[in-house]
Design a protein around this motif. Structure first.
Motif, PDB file in Angstrom:
ATOM      1  N   ASN A   1      87.590   3.747  17.770  1.00 49.11           N
ATOM      2  CA  ASN A   1      86.304   4.345  18.156  1.00 49.11           C
ATOM      3  C   ASN A   1      85.579   3.527  19.214  1.00 49.11           C
ATOM      4  N   ILE A   2      85.709   2.208  19.152  1.00 48.61           N
ATOM      5  CA  ILE A   2      85.081   1.348  20.162  1.00 48.61           C
ATOM      6  C   ILE A   2      85.709   1.607  21.528  1.00 48.61           C
TER       7      ILE A   2
ATOM      8  N   ALA B   1      81.947   6.850  16.372  1.00 49.67           N
ATOM      9  CA  ALA B   1      83.025   7.832  16.562  1.00 49.67           C
ATOM     10  C   ALA B   1      82.504   8.967  17.419  1.00 49.67           C
ATOM     11  N   PRO B   2      83.261   9.390  18.440  1.00 41.17           N
ATOM     12  CA  PRO B   2      82.794  10.488  19.277  1.00 41.17           C
ATOM     13  C   PRO B   2      82.734  11.792  18.486  1.00 41.17           C
ATOM     14  N   GLN B   3      81.795  12.644  18.851  1.00 43.51           N
ATOM     15  CA  GLN B   3      81.600  13.895  18.136  1.00 43.51           C
ATOM     16  C   GLN B   3      82.867  14.743  18.131  1.00 43.51           C
ATOM     17  N   ALA B   4      83.602  14.738  19.225  1.00 43.87           N
ATOM     18  CA  ALA B   4      84.832  15.542  19.297  1.00 43.87           C
ATOM     19  C   ALA B   4      85.844  15.081  18.252  1.00 43.87           C
TER      20      ALA B   4
ATOM     21  N   VAL C   1      85.497  12.379   7.120  1.00 45.18           N
ATOM     22  CA  VAL C   1      84.687  11.426   7.889  1.00 45.18           C
ATOM     23  C   VAL C   1      83.716  10.754   6.934  1.00 45.18           C
ATOM     24  N   THR C   2      83.722   9.422   6.929  1.00 44.26           N
ATOM     25  CA  THR C   2      82.763   8.659   6.140  1.00 44.26           C
ATOM     26  C   THR C   2      81.999   7.751   7.089  1.00 44.26           C
ATOM     27  N   GLU C   3      80.674   7.796   6.970  1.00 44.10           N
ATOM     28  CA  GLU C   3      79.821   6.931   7.781  1.00 44.10           C
ATOM     29  C   GLU C   3      79.276   5.807   6.907  1.00 44.10           C
ATOM     30  N   MET C   4      79.634   4.565   7.264  1.00 44.25           N
ATOM     31  CA  MET C   4      79.093   3.408   6.570  1.00 44.25           C
ATOM     32  C   MET C   4      77.721   3.101   7.167  1.00 44.25           C
ATOM     33  N   LYS C   5      76.712   3.032   6.314  1.00 40.23           N
ATOM     34  CA  LYS C   5      75.347   2.802   6.776  1.00 40.23           C
ATOM     35  C   LYS C   5      74.940   1.367   6.466  1.00 40.23           C
ATOM     36  N   LEU C   6      74.419   0.681   7.468  1.00 37.24           N
ATOM     37  CA  LEU C   6      73.946  -0.686   7.281  1.00 37.24           C
ATOM     38  C   LEU C   6      72.598  -0.671   6.569  1.00 37.24           C
TER      39      LEU C   6
ATOM     40  N   VAL D   1      89.008  10.613  25.684  1.00 40.63           N
ATOM     41  CA  VAL D   1      88.903  11.184  24.343  1.00 40.63           C
ATOM     42  C   VAL D   1      89.844  12.372  24.188  1.00 40.63           C
ATOM     43  N   GLU D   2      89.932  13.208  25.215  1.00 41.19           N
ATOM     44  CA  GLU D   2      90.761  14.418  25.134  1.00 41.19           C
ATOM     45  C   GLU D   2      92.230  14.069  24.921  1.00 41.19           C
ATOM     46  N   GLU D   3      92.702  13.051  25.604  1.00 39.65           N
ATOM     47  CA  GLU D   3      94.097  12.620  25.455  1.00 39.65           C
ATOM     48  C   GLU D   3      94.361  12.135  24.036  1.00 39.65           C
ATOM     49  N   VAL D   4      93.430  11.344  23.510  1.00 30.69           N
ATOM     50  CA  VAL D   4      93.592  10.797  22.160  1.00 30.69           C
ATOM     51  C   VAL D   4      93.582  11.916  21.128  1.00 30.69           C
ATOM     52  N   ILE D   5      92.643  12.837  21.245  1.00 27.86           N
ATOM     53  CA  ILE D   5      92.540  13.920  20.262  1.00 27.86           C
ATOM     54  C   ILE D   5      93.772  14.809  20.295  1.00 27.86           C
ATOM     55  N   ALA D   6      94.309  15.060  21.469  1.00 31.27           N
ATOM     56  CA  ALA D   6      95.530  15.878  21.569  1.00 31.27           C
ATOM     57  C   ALA D   6      96.687  15.206  20.836  1.00 31.27           C
ATOM     58  N   ALA D   7      96.814  13.894  20.974  1.00 35.50           N
ATOM     59  CA  ALA D   7      97.899  13.169  20.289  1.00 35.50           C
ATOM     60  C   ALA D   7      97.673  13.157  18.784  1.00 35.50           C
ATOM     61  N   LEU D   8      96.427  12.987  18.366  1.00 35.47           N
ATOM     62  CA  LEU D   8      96.129  12.976  16.937  1.00 35.47           C
ATOM     63  C   LEU D   8      96.368  14.342  16.308  1.00 35.47           C
ATOM     64  N   ALA D   9      96.131  15.396  17.064  1.00 38.13           N
ATOM     65  CA  ALA D   9      96.341  16.756  16.549  1.00 38.13           C
ATOM     66  C   ALA D   9      97.819  17.032  16.295  1.00 38.13           C
ATOM     67  N   ALA D  10      98.696  16.363  17.038  1.00 36.25           N
ATOM     68  CA  ALA D  10     100.146  16.562  16.881  1.00 36.25           C
ATOM     69  C   ALA D  10     100.758  15.533  15.934  1.00 36.25           C
ATOM     70  N   ARG D  11      99.970  14.954  15.077  1.00 34.89           N
ATOM     71  CA  ARG D  11     100.396  13.842  14.221  1.00 34.89           C
ATOM     72  C   ARG D  11     101.525  14.217  13.278  1.00 34.89           C
ATOM     73  N   GLN D  12     102.347  13.192  12.990  1.00 41.92           N
ATOM     74  CA  GLN D  12     103.444  13.303  12.037  1.00 41.92           C
ATOM     75  C   GLN D  12     103.116  12.592  10.722  1.00 41.92           C
ATOM     76  N   SER D  13     101.969  11.893  10.686  1.00 37.78           N
ATOM     77  CA  SER D  13     101.605  11.070   9.534  1.00 37.78           C
ATOM     78  C   SER D  13     100.111  11.197   9.281  1.00 37.78           C
TER      79      SER D  13
END
Length: 201
Positions: A136-137, A167-170, A178-183, A146-158
């Motif tokens: 996310n950083i 984390a970007p909204q997309a 999705v879990t948001e840790m709050k300080l 972001v678009e390239e990363v999301i496309a690869a994650l969408a085709a995941r095998q695991s």
């Protein structure tokens, strides 16, 4: 209201909760490779991811870990997971936090190297779980599109876990969990307590 009344009301509520929970469990009959995101300002994102890694290893599943930003420290999780050398691939591809490196071009190049490693894992169905620690950083600073990363994650095998603040909204929209840790409190900010071995690293 006496103790018997309290116990009776408690039991009635418990029966209703159990009936509701049983209905939910009966409907949940699908399996899928999950995209999990741990984000937020609070401590515990990577810790949660490594807890899931431990769970997968307990079932003898193969796990891949890529750390995108971290890299300057020798961490307890890396030392522990190296004991599972036949089940764990652990790649430290970062050189430290962005405020330490002070070299955006180098950070982008290191992010691309790490992403190339990640892509090999994401395309390999032998991995049960792949952790993309601090991705996310990388996305926040536009080190990878972001678009390239999301496309690869969408085709995941695991199953995939992505950690890091902002984390970007997309990514949030395409994730399954999705879990948001709050300080709320942190000893570093409020008491000047340094990062300690076995707790932060």
């Amino acid at each position: 209201m006496d103790e018997d009344d309290i116990n009776r009301r408690h039991n009635e509520k418990s029966k209703k909760r159990k009936a509701f929970q049983d209905k939910l469990v009966a409907k949940a009959n699908k399996e899928k490779k999950l995209l999990i995101v741990y984000t937020g300002t609070g401590k515990g994102k990577s810790t949660a991811a490594f807890g899931t890694v431990l769970r997968a290893l307990g079932h003898n599943y193969k796990v891949g870990v890529i750390q995108f930003i971290k890299g300057a420290w020798s961490t307890g999780e890396q030392k522990a997971l190296m004991r599972f050398d036949t089940l764990v691939t652990y790649e430290v591809a970062g050189e430290g936090f962005t405020w330490d490196t002070q070299d955006r071009a180098r950070d982008i190049a290191k992010a691309r190297e790490a992403w190339d490693i990640a892509l090999k894992m994401l395309r390999d169905p032998s991995y049960h779980l792949v952790v993309l620690d601090e991705l996310n950083i990388v996305l926040r600073y536009d080190y990878l599109p972001v678009e390239e990363v999301i496309a690869a994650l969408a085709a995941r095998q695991s199953h995939i876990i992505v950690t890091g603040r902002n984390a970007p909204q997309a990514l949030i929209e395409c994730a399954d969990l999705v879990t948001e840790m709050k300080l709320i409190k942190h000893p570093f900010r409020e008491q000047g307590v340094k990062a300690q071995e076995g707790i932060e690293f």
